[in-house]
Design a protein around this motif. Sequence first.
Motif, PDB file in Angstrom:
ATOM      1  N   GLN A  59       0.810  -1.216   0.000  1.00  0.00           N
ATOM      2  CA  GLN A  59       0.000   0.000   0.000  1.00  0.00           C
ATOM      3  C   GLN A  59       0.845   1.268   0.000  1.00  0.00           C
ATOM      4  O   GLN A  59       0.395   2.311  -0.501  1.00  0.00           O
ATOM      5  CB  GLN A  59      -0.914   0.007   1.225  1.00  0.00           C
ATOM      6  N   ASN A  60       2.052   1.191   0.540  1.00  0.00           N
ATOM      7  CA  ASN A  60       2.833   2.410   0.769  1.00  0.00           C
ATOM      8  C   ASN A  60       4.104   2.526  -0.061  1.00  0.00           C
ATOM      9  O   ASN A  60       4.801   3.544   0.031  1.00  0.00           O
ATOM     10  CB  ASN A  60       3.178   2.524   2.258  1.00  0.00           C
ATOM     11  N   LEU A  61       4.425   1.518  -0.849  1.00  0.00           N
ATOM     12  CA  LEU A  61       5.563   1.612  -1.763  1.00  0.00           C
ATOM     13  C   LEU A  61       5.144   2.280  -3.071  1.00  0.00           C
ATOM     14  O   LEU A  61       4.010   2.114  -3.530  1.00  0.00           O
ATOM     15  CB  LEU A  61       6.122   0.222  -2.077  1.00  0.00           C
ATOM     16  N   ALA A  62       6.060   3.008  -3.677  1.00  0.00           N
ATOM     17  CA  ALA A  62       5.827   3.609  -4.997  1.00  0.00           C
ATOM     18  C   ALA A  62       6.058   2.534  -6.049  1.00  0.00           C
ATOM     19  O   ALA A  62       7.032   2.568  -6.808  1.00  0.00           O
ATOM     20  CB  ALA A  62       6.753   4.799  -5.206  1.00  0.00           C
ATOM     21  N   THR A  63       5.155   1.543  -6.082  1.00  0.00           N
ATOM     22  CA  THR A  63       5.389   0.341  -6.884  1.00  0.00           C
ATOM     23  C   THR A  63       5.540   0.639  -8.379  1.00  0.00           C
ATOM     24  O   THR A  63       6.357   0.027  -9.054  1.00  0.00           O
ATOM     25  CB  THR A  63       4.266  -0.686  -6.670  1.00  0.00           C
ATOM     26  N   GLY A  64       4.744   1.586  -8.886  1.00  0.00           N
ATOM     27  CA  GLY A  64       4.848   1.909 -10.300  1.00  0.00           C
ATOM     28  C   GLY A  64       6.213   2.465 -10.665  1.00  0.00           C
ATOM     29  O   GLY A  64       6.847   2.014 -11.625  1.00  0.00           O
ATOM     30  N   ALA A  65       6.684   3.428  -9.879  1.00  0.00           N
ATOM     31  CA  ALA A  65       7.984   4.053 -10.144  1.00  0.00           C
ATOM     32  C   ALA A  65       9.120   3.056  -9.947  1.00  0.00           C
ATOM     33  O   ALA A  65      10.082   3.024 -10.734  1.00  0.00           O
ATOM     34  CB  ALA A  65       8.183   5.263  -9.240  1.00  0.00           C
ATOM     35  N   ILE A  66       9.040   2.227  -8.898  1.00  0.00           N
ATOM     36  CA  ILE A  66      10.081   1.232  -8.646  1.00  0.00           C
ATOM     37  C   ILE A  66      10.111   0.212  -9.779  1.00  0.00           C
ATOM     38  O   ILE A  66      11.176  -0.161 -10.277  1.00  0.00           O
ATOM     39  CB  ILE A  66       9.855   0.521  -7.299  1.00  0.00           C
ATOM     40  N   GLY A  67       8.931  -0.250 -10.181  1.00  0.00           N
ATOM     41  CA  GLY A  67       8.859  -1.240 -11.254  1.00  0.00           C
ATOM     42  C   GLY A  67       9.449  -0.736 -12.549  1.00  0.00           C
ATOM     43  O   GLY A  67      10.162  -1.466 -13.245  1.00  0.00           O
ATOM     44  N   ARG A  68       9.180   0.515 -12.889  1.00  0.00           N
ATOM     45  CA  ARG A  68       9.743   1.085 -14.118  1.00  0.00           C
ATOM     46  C   ARG A  68      11.253   1.233 -14.021  1.00  0.00           C
ATOM     47  O   ARG A  68      11.986   0.999 -14.992  1.00  0.00           O
ATOM     48  CB  ARG A  68       9.094   2.453 -14.406  1.00  0.00           C
ATOM     49  N   PHE A  69      11.743   1.610 -12.826  1.00  0.00           N
ATOM     50  CA  PHE A  69      13.184   1.775 -12.630  1.00  0.00           C
ATOM     51  C   PHE A  69      13.934   0.454 -12.824  1.00  0.00           C
ATOM     52  O   PHE A  69      15.006   0.418 -13.433  1.00  0.00           O
ATOM     53  CB  PHE A  69      13.448   2.313 -11.227  1.00  0.00           C
ATOM     54  N   LEU A  70      13.358  -0.638 -12.335  1.00  0.00           N
ATOM     55  CA  LEU A  70      14.070  -1.917 -12.350  1.00  0.00           C
ATOM     56  C   LEU A  70      14.171  -2.533 -13.736  1.00  0.00           C
ATOM     57  O   LEU A  70      15.088  -3.326 -13.990  1.00  0.00           O
ATOM     58  CB  LEU A  70      13.391  -2.907 -11.393  1.00  0.00           C
ATOM     59  N   ILE A  71      13.257  -2.208 -14.652  1.00  0.00           N
ATOM     60  CA  ILE A  71      13.351  -2.820 -15.996  1.00  0.00           C
ATOM     61  C   ILE A  71      13.627  -1.785 -17.084  1.00  0.00           C
ATOM     62  O   ILE A  71      13.499  -2.077 -18.266  1.00  0.00           O
ATOM     63  CB  ILE A  71      12.093  -3.631 -16.355  1.00  0.00           C
ATOM     64  N   ARG A  72      14.009  -0.574 -16.655  1.00  0.00           N
ATOM     65  CA  ARG A  72      14.289   0.478 -17.624  1.00  0.00           C
ATOM     66  C   ARG A  72      15.435   0.056 -18.540  1.00  0.00           C
ATOM     67  O   ARG A  72      16.426  -0.525 -18.087  1.00  0.00           O
ATOM     68  CB  ARG A  72      14.646   1.766 -16.884  1.00  0.00           C
ATOM     69  N   GLY A  73      15.287   0.334 -19.823  1.00  0.00           N
ATOM     70  CA  GLY A  73      16.363   0.023 -20.761  1.00  0.00           C
ATOM     71  C   GLY A  73      16.116  -1.244 -21.548  1.00  0.00           C
ATOM     72  O   GLY A  73      15.022  -1.470 -22.089  1.00  0.00           O
ATOM     73  N   GLU A  74      17.119  -2.107 -21.596  1.00  0.00           N
ATOM     74  CA  GLU A  74      17.089  -3.288 -22.465  1.00  0.00           C
ATOM     75  C   GLU A  74      15.917  -4.213 -22.167  1.00  0.00           C
ATOM     76  O   GLU A  74      15.260  -4.732 -23.077  1.00  0.00           O
ATOM     77  CB  GLU A  74      18.405  -4.071 -22.318  1.00  0.00           C
ATOM     78  N   ILE A  75      15.625  -4.444 -20.899  1.00  0.00           N
ATOM     79  CA  ILE A  75      14.535  -5.350 -20.539  1.00  0.00           C
ATOM     80  C   ILE A  75      13.206  -4.798 -21.024  1.00  0.00           C
ATOM     81  O   ILE A  75      12.386  -5.507 -21.611  1.00  0.00           O
ATOM     82  CB  ILE A  75      14.484  -5.580 -19.014  1.00  0.00           C
TER      83      ILE A  75
END
Length: 204
Positions: A59-75
Amino acid sequence: MINRLTCLVIAACLAVAPAFAQSADSEAEAFIDALVIELRTNAERDGEGSTSVRATLEQNLATGAIGRFLIRGEIDKAATEAQRLRYEELFPLYIAAAYAEEIGQLASREIRISGSLERKPGDLIVRSALFDAKGAKRANIDWRVRLTGDGEYKLFDVLVERISPLITRRQSFSQMFADDGLDGLLAHMQETIDAGITIETDDE
């Protein structure tokens, strides 16, 4: 969820303390204070990796922003639409399960907030320190907080002595993608979610 009203109430209490006079955002500090209290309560009652701890993080994590950060780029470029949708479906549950035990352990200790600073509008660092049972300082903890468009605070990262677990996790994601492709990464995420549920069921 730790709402804005809760943060405002705690911020009003914090504002009377001289130590917070130079704070960049007392509401962000109040958000972290309330989050730590909720996580500690859940961890003490149900266990550090429990469903209640995971739910609070989800409920309190910025899941959308974190998720985008982790697969940004080639993935991200290699993902099909179906894989992208599956990733977005799994990620909130995955990151909450992955962080439950380690953040639950931090929250179970005494944490003293010392102030905050704004990196850029809507992106803040809440400074704190972790103390042991004898009152000795053990580590500096920086909580990186994002302010959403809805006016809610979300936790983006937790840095222990300036070390970000997100950087390590991003490197791990890249390695899994290189070894097993995106389907392998998605399978790992599902296994992490299932493992947390299985452990708690076995404990019961």
